[in-house]
Design an enzyme around this catalytic site. Structure first.
Site, PDB file in Angstrom:
ATOM      1  N   GLU A 137       0.825  -1.220   0.000  1.00 27.94           N
ATOM      2  CA  GLU A 137       0.000   0.000   0.000  1.00 27.94           C
ATOM      3  C   GLU A 137       0.853   1.262   0.000  1.00 27.94           C
ATOM      4  O   GLU A 137       0.659   2.178   0.805  1.00 27.94           O
ATOM      5  CB  GLU A 137      -0.958   0.000   1.194  1.00 27.94           C
ATOM      6  CG  GLU A 137      -2.012  -1.080   1.075  1.00 27.94           C
ATOM      7  CD  GLU A 137      -3.171  -0.940   2.046  1.00 27.94           C
ATOM      8  OE1 GLU A 137      -3.007  -0.312   3.091  1.00 27.94           O
ATOM      9  OE2 GLU A 137      -4.254  -1.460   1.739  1.00 27.94           O
ATOM     10  N   GLU A 153      -5.732  -8.221  -1.301  1.00 28.20           N
ATOM     11  CA  GLU A 153      -6.479  -7.967  -0.062  1.00 28.20           C
ATOM     12  C   GLU A 153      -7.889  -7.533  -0.415  1.00 28.20           C
ATOM     13  O   GLU A 153      -8.084  -6.714  -1.321  1.00 28.20           O
ATOM     14  CB  GLU A 153      -5.856  -6.832   0.775  1.00 28.20           C
ATOM     15  CG  GLU A 153      -4.579  -7.193   1.481  1.00 28.20           C
ATOM     16  CD  GLU A 153      -4.060  -6.065   2.359  1.00 28.20           C
ATOM     17  OE1 GLU A 153      -4.866  -5.284   2.906  1.00 28.20           O
ATOM     18  OE2 GLU A 153      -2.827  -5.968   2.488  1.00 28.20           O
TER      19      GLU A 153
HETATM   20  P1  P53 Z   1      -7.265  -2.777   9.230  1.00 26.93           P
HETATM   21  C1  P53 Z   1      -6.202   1.839   5.276  1.00 26.93           C
HETATM   22  C2  P53 Z   1      -7.070   1.720   4.196  1.00 26.93           C
HETATM   23  C3  P53 Z   1      -7.137   0.545   3.485  1.00 26.93           C
HETATM   24  C4  P53 Z   1      -6.335  -0.527   3.857  1.00 26.93           C
HETATM   25  O1  P53 Z   1      -6.988  -2.783   7.672  1.00 26.93           O
HETATM   26  C5  P53 Z   1      -5.464  -0.409   4.910  1.00 26.93           C
HETATM   27  C6  P53 Z   1      -5.383   0.778   5.613  1.00 26.93           C
HETATM   28  C7  P53 Z   1      -4.437   0.945   6.757  1.00 26.93           C
HETATM   29  O2  P53 Z   1      -4.926   0.328   7.901  1.00 26.93           O
HETATM   30  O3  P53 Z   1      -4.599  -1.379   5.282  1.00 26.93           O
HETATM   31  C8  P53 Z   1      -4.577  -2.653   4.694  1.00 26.93           C
HETATM   32  O4  P53 Z   1      -6.417  -3.837   9.821  1.00 26.93           O
HETATM   33  C9  P53 Z   1      -3.253  -3.245   5.077  1.00 26.93           C
HETATM   34  C10 P53 Z   1      -3.355  -4.352   6.088  1.00 26.93           C
HETATM   35  C11 P53 Z   1      -4.553  -4.079   6.986  1.00 26.93           C
HETATM   36  C12 P53 Z   1      -5.806  -4.172   6.140  1.00 26.93           C
HETATM   37  O5  P53 Z   1      -5.757  -3.262   5.068  1.00 26.93           O
HETATM   38  O6  P53 Z   1      -6.886  -1.429   9.672  1.00 26.93           O
HETATM   39  O7  P53 Z   1      -2.471  -3.660   3.990  1.00 26.93           O
HETATM   40  O8  P53 Z   1      -2.145  -4.446   6.771  1.00 26.93           O
HETATM   41  O9  P53 Z   1      -4.634  -4.923   8.081  1.00 26.93           O
HETATM   42  C13 P53 Z   1      -7.075  -3.946   6.924  1.00 26.93           C
HETATM   43  O10 P53 Z   1      -8.724  -3.083   9.397  1.00 26.93           O
END
Ligand code: P53
Length: 479
Positions: A179, A377
């Site tokens: 990211e 993801e």
């Molecule tokens: P969490 C922000 C917006 C979109 C994805 O996020 C993001 C973030 C930063 O948190 O992170 C990604 O755990 C990231 C993972 C993360 C996952 O999305 O905040 O690549 O490490 O865990 C979900 O709910």
């Protein structure tokens, strides 16, 4: 009943995690301290803090994660049962180079990933590896100021080459920086700290510092792509973009123009990764802002020579913006300039749920970057309730996945998007990146642990486990 479309032969169904969010074992096997190890627990609506070293009395959830470091054989077994073809995780930089600036790697750390990858491969699951997933060695942040410093390029490339050589026969798919584009957001915890390890507060001009750090990361990524291809020409090395398309609130021309500016500011990273060039608007923007950037002719040649093989991306949500009266520069700033989308639902953490946005984004990227894509993801963070009999009825999660996988399959089957695979985020419950909670759960597999690290850490299947297993078994046809 077949409600979906079969995906192409060899499609990589799987799941995704990151080392710091699930391994735990933060001081085992000679591991050093990473930026994630000095991030405290937050809560829904309460940001995490980065402390100056590990402080007594604070809670650091990444120190235990979900204990994957000790339990991965059991987890790999469950992944195989679901039918995973691949498993995306990261290599914790601090297991290989505890401080980040050593010449010689830490053999115990290298051995841990050898064993993990061997175990995955024995279960017919190929590892998909992110090199840097919010895990910069804390020493590099303290001593060098993270990616604000050009020296970081050498440290990163040395780390990448070390693991490329070691795992060249075990790993084919790689990504450089997780990211990378989330750094444009000014929010807590600041993605700059997580991603580039820049020490904020030291620099008054955070925006210039962000562009400079991103530039060094992009150069490091391009050098890494070239080094990787020299080590094994079969390597597929991608970028990793947080894809949240930004829509205009209305058809008002100033709203549309602001949305275009917002998209440029979030996705220029992809332009550099995929096309090897800065987009035309950006040097103009630097000039207008008076930014004094260290971007050399040699850097530009490196970027051109190190374009990625595929676009890895996360997709959780879309955003909306609107123009500001009298703002002819359309100087979009995130997250201040986001407004609510009146047409979509939100998760308990306020993330807007928009499956059509996934199909939209896949089309947009295919037309713009012309590369294969990999959804590395996607998922739904929710409060789960474990029943007395141990079951978890997560129909809301199944519904989220149903709608998003359907949109993904339409993009492939009807729009011709070239897609390598799909790895839902947090396929096993782990620590949230933004809040540090365990309570924000994403998994098909439940982990019995709470936000303070209390619990048995035992694994059990949620209803979504069998649902996703069925989707994979039918190669996407049976949703
Ligand atoms: P969490 C922000 C917006 C979109 C994805 O996020 C993001 C973030 C930063 O948190 O992170 C990604 O755990 C990231 C993972 C993360 C996952 O999305 O905040 O690549 O490490 O865990 C979900 O709910």
């Amino acid at each position: 009943m077949a409600t979906g479309y079969k995906m192409p032969k060899g499609f990589l169904w799987g799941g995704a995690v990151a080392a710091h969010q699930l391994e735990g074992g933060w001081q085992e096997g000679g591991k050093g301290v990473s930026i994630a190890d000095v991030m405290t627990a937050g809560r829904n609506g309460v940001p995490r803090k980065v402390t100056d070293g590990v402080k007594p009395g604070e809670i650091y959830p990444n120190h235990w994660g979900n204990d994957f470091y000790h339990r991965y054989p059991e987890d790999d077994q469950l992944f195989e049962e679901m039918g995973f073809k691949c498993f995306r995780t990261s290599i914790a930089w601090t297991r290989i180079f505890p401080n980040g600036d050593e010449e010689e790697p830490n053999e115990a750390g290298l051995k841990f990933y050898d064993d993990l990858f061997d175990d995955l491969l024995a279960h017919h699951i190929q590892p998909v590896i992110t090199l840097s997933h919010f895990e910069i060695p804390y020493h590099l942040v303290k001593e060098y100021g993270g990616f604000g410093n050009r020296k970081m390029i050498d440290f990163f490339v040395h780390f990448a080459k070390t693991v490329f050589k070691r795992y060249k026969n075990k790993v084919k798919y790689w990504m450089t920086f997780n990211e990378i584009n989330n750094q444009t957001a000014w929010s807590d915890p600041h993605p700059l700290l997580q991603n580039s390890g820049l020490e904020l507060g030291k620099d008054d001009n955070w925006e210039q510092a962000m562009y400079q750090a991103a530039h060094y990361e992009l150069v490091a990524s391009a050098l890494t792509v070239q080094a990787g291809h020299a080590i094994n020409p079969d390597f597929q090395i991608g970028c990793m973009i947080a894809m949240c398309p930004i829509y205009p609130l209305t058809a008002k021309p100033s709203d549309v123009m602001m949305a275009e500016r917002a998209m440029q500011k979030r996705y220029w990273f992809g332009d550099v990764h995929c096309q090897g060039e800065y987009p035309k608007w950006l040097p103009k923007y630097f000039e207008r802002k008076g930014f004094d950037m260290d971007i050399t002719a040699a850097d530009l040649a490196t970027l051109k020579a190190g374009t990625v093989d595929y676009v890895g991306f996360s997709y959780y949500m879309s955003f909306v913006t609107k123009g500001k009266d009298g703002d002819t520069d359309y100087d979009f700033k995130e997250p201040d300039d986001f407004v609510e989308n009146p047409y979509v639902e939100k998760s308990d953490w306020g993330w807007q749920i928009d499956p059509t946005g996934l199909r939209y984004a896949m089309n947009w990227m295919q037309d713009r970057w012309h590369l294969p894509q990999f959804i590395v993801e996607n998922g739904f963070g929710a409060y789960d309730k474990k029943e007395a009999d141990g079951s978890v009825h997560d129909d809301y999660r199944i519904s989220y996945f149903h709608d998003h996988i359907k949109a993904m399959e339409e993009a492939v089957a009807l729009d011709g998007v070239d897609l390598i695979g799909y790895t839902p985020w947090g396929c096993i419950d782990l620590v949230s990146a933004s809040t540090g909670e365990m309570a924000k759960r994403y998994g098909f597999i439940y982990v019995d642990a709470d936000d303070n690290g209390q619990g048995s850490f035992d694994r059990s299947k949620k209803d979504s486990f069998d649902w996703y297993k069925k989707v994979i078994a039918s190669n996407g046809e049976d949703l």
